[in-house]
Write an enzyme that holds these catalytic residues in place. Sequence first.
Site, PDB file in Angstrom:
ATOM      1  N   ASP A 249     -18.951-201.452 -74.453  1.00  0.00           N
ATOM      2  CA  ASP A 249     -18.223-201.703 -73.211  1.00  0.00           C
ATOM      3  C   ASP A 249     -18.329-200.529 -72.234  1.00  0.00           C
ATOM      4  OD1 ASP A 249     -16.560-203.471 -71.721  1.00  0.00           O
ATOM      5  OD2 ASP A 249     -14.833-202.185 -72.123  1.00  0.00           O
ATOM      6  N   HIS A 254     -21.616-197.193 -68.420  1.00  0.00           N
ATOM      7  CA  HIS A 254     -21.053-196.135 -67.566  1.00  0.00           C
ATOM      8  C   HIS A 254     -21.414-194.731 -68.052  1.00  0.00           C
ATOM      9  CE1 HIS A 254     -18.859-199.448 -66.044  1.00  0.00           C
ATOM     10  NE2 HIS A 254     -17.803-199.378 -66.829  1.00  0.00           N
TER      11      HIS A 254
END
Length: 515
Positions: A249, A254
């Site tokens: 996730d 990111h």
Amino acid sequence: MLPAPPCAIVIFGASGDLVRRKLIPAIYELARQGLLNERAYVLGFARTPLDDDHFRAGCHDSLLAHARTRPIDEQVWRKLAARMHYASADYSSSEDYARVSALLNALDERYDTGGNRLYYLATPPAQFEPIIQHLGEKLRLRDALHPPAPEDGAFRRIILEKPFGRDLSSAHELNRVLHRHFREEQIFRIDHYLGKETVQNLMVMRFANSIFEPIWNYKYIDHVQITVAEDIGVGARGGYYDSAGALRDIVQNHMLQLMALVAMEPPVSLDAISVRDEKVKVYRSVRPIRAGAVGAFAVRGQYGPGECRGATTPGYLREKDVNPASRTETFAALKLFVDNWRWSGTPFYLRTGKFLPQKLTEIVVRFRSPPLTLFQKQCEAPVYPNDLLVRVQPDEGISLRLNGKVPGGQLNIRSVAMDFRYSSVFNAESPDSYERLIHDAMMGDQTLFIRADEAEAAWAVVDPIEKGWSEDKAPPHTYEPCTWGPKAAMDLIEADARRWLHGDNQPEPIIACSL
Ligand SMILES: NC(=O)c1ccc[n+]([C@@H]2O[C@H](COP(=O)([O-])OP(=O)(O)OC[C@H]3O[C@@H](n4cnc5c(N)ncnc54)[C@H](OP(=O)(O)O)[C@@H]3O)[C@@H](O)[C@H]2O)c1
């Protein structure tokens, strides 16, 4: 920024959370700033039965709750609302697509968009492939969904939200489906971190200043830390989260993006190809972690029961929609090496988790200590190494920690910070990432979007860790909410005689030296 060309923004999953919290506020903000073409319009596409008026009313509510600049400018809103439409349709029904095609045709003509289309996939990822397939088939058949024909010069672009697959092979398959119908220049994969000002500023800071680049390597940098911390648990997203976990996730996208921007070589130009080429090289240089050796480089954790900032949790395993025997990690800490000339032997420590003490995204570049001379002989402790701290959120800014003399007759040394905060220097709040990214997609600028090979190269970094964890008999370590993760995460870095750092660490003690 220039105003974007006219186009249809067709949003799939228009009744969802992302649309409400991010996309509609971003589109409104672009309209408010005159960056959305007056001939652009929005068509929301989802199964929930709504008419245009209800869709608009829902969007207005979203703005009241989430617009960046409030109170909202009702005049801007009214003009925008008149160009917002909704079609209730099934994602896999050919008849529904045909109906929506006819509607799009009529709207294209009404708003004189020239046939430009931006398809935004804001549905759960399981819907991506059927939607792409439908869009593609209509495209190939030159069905009404894509008139006029592509040779007319009009653009057809597609925006996808992460996750792009759940491992290398599914990412590859998603890319294959996409490429069957779209050229890579038409595909805009969003990692909203890349739309953040500080993240973009990383490149400016590194490559537009002469002081950093000469020392930006293993000779002067001891290590790099990247932290993405959330102070909440999985909340209502337990079902989705339990199938993903922190590594998929947050780390795969990111955090690896942030790492790539810190580690990449200067690109030959700032265009999308050159910048993304350099990021891919970073991923390909990451030292592979053998599944059997994962324990030495990666720690996973799950939050237990407890309380954090007023929120209580029964513990991850008892959260709604979470499998009570789940081994999905809500915390991950990694030690990675980028095996190239610049970063030889320099560790990159990454950690992310839910229910940590604060919401924070930060990069710390720790420089090597000065040579053991002068002050070391006369001071009670070694002087502090310099840190460059890049705060991505909250309070975007950059801070350089230096050693300074405390005023007075004594030779006392203190760690002091030279701070640059966006809000005070520019006296303005940074735009939301989605404003920048939607505008870039309308302009056709792919620099801040993920390329197919980039997504796959990032999965290649993460896959062996997932594999190692899935083969590991031991469950994730448990940690208490509102702590910085399990003890094993401290051990991971402390075994290298280092410790986790972050901006809100207690001020370092003053070091007393003799004159
Ligand atoms: N929310 C965020 O902050 C965030 C952040 C980063 C990335 N993303 C990504 O952005 C995309 C959209 O996220 P979201 O949070 O907005 O998703 P969501 O609210 O769960 O779903 C968006 C919409 O998709 C439709 N949908 C279609 N098939 C569905 C299904 N099988 N189950 C549930 N909904 C279905 C629903 O509309 P209808 O029922 O009306 O068709 C729903 O309103 C996802 O790919 C997500 O991973 C979201």
